[in-house]
Design a protein around this motif. Structure first.
Motif, mmCIF file in Angstrom:
data_model
loop_
_atom_site.group_PDB
_atom_site.id
_atom_site.type_symbol
_atom_site.label_atom_id
_atom_site.label_comp_id
_atom_site.label_asym_id
_atom_site.label_seq_id
_atom_site.Cartn_x
_atom_site.Cartn_y
_atom_site.Cartn_z
ATOM 1 N N HIS A 76 0.728 -1.146 -0.024
ATOM 2 C CA HIS A 76 -0.059 -0.014 -0.014
ATOM 3 C C HIS A 76 1.015 1.256 -0.034
ATOM 4 O O HIS A 76 0.369 2.417 -0.675
ATOM 5 N N PRO A 79 2.644 1.241 -4.232
ATOM 6 C CA PRO A 79 1.887 0.293 -4.999
ATOM 7 C C PRO A 79 2.326 -0.125 -6.370
ATOM 8 O O PRO A 79 1.773 -1.030 -7.061
ATOM 9 N N HIS A 131 -6.201 0.252 -3.965
ATOM 10 C CA HIS A 131 -5.319 -0.576 -3.586
ATOM 11 C C HIS A 131 -5.301 -2.029 -3.369
ATOM 12 O O HIS A 131 -6.601 -2.242 -3.766
#
Length: 171
Positions: A76, A79, A131
């Motif tokens: 996260h 990415p 995400h």
């Protein structure tokens, strides 16, 4: 976590080098993720899982001698570190229960894929989200996924809200 070991610097270097080779997209930020003088521990978990823990935070994991995969928390933050595979809305609830990813979930209208070879480490995102919701290993190349379109195509996954996600820090 069943045990934690401080590892020799040569072993540390070997693991660090393997991870850097596996994720060339991290080149510019690798020093931020893994500072030179950081305290590194290898934690052993059940089911032959090993974790790389830097300054008490688990960053990468592997099953037996498989490839090192990032934790979703690390993914996260960075990415773009690995190829993206997007599953359609229908697959989301199964992915979040730890199911392997099936070909139709990627080839349907809501799915999308980056070109990857068989055995590549990939992140799984869900249709309509930004995400990743899982990471795993592609068991087929993108071309094979499109042509065969049945069976499992991404396996050995770590997903949102599993045991590794809940493990924020090791004491």
């Amino acid at each position: 976590v069943s045990g934690q070991n401080q590892v020799k610097s040569s072993v540390q270097r070997g693991i660090k080098q393997k991870i850097q080779e596996q994720y060339p997209r991290l080149e510019g930020v690798f020093k931020d993720i893994w500072p030179k003088d950081a305290n590194m521990v290898i934690a052993k978990c059940k089911d032959h899982i090993s974790l790389v823990v830097i300054e008490k935070v688990p960053l990468f994991w592997q099953e037996r001698d498989g490839p090192w995969l990032p934790t979703i928390r690390l993914l996260h933050k960075y990415p773009s570190m690995m190829p993206k595979m997007q599953v359609d809305k229908g697959a989301i609830k199964f992915v979040l229960r730890g199911a392997s990813i099936m070909c139709p979930g990627l080839t349907s209208a809501g799915g999308a894929m980056e070109d990857v070879p068989e055995g590549a480490c990939v992140q799984v995102t869900a249709e309509g989200t930004e995400h990743a919701c899982a990471v795993g290993i592609a068991t087929m190349s993108t071309e094979a996924i499109r042509n065969v379109n049945k069976g499992i195509c991404i396996d050995k996954i770590h997903y949102l809200d599993d045991g590794l996600w809940k493990l924020c820090e090791l004491n």
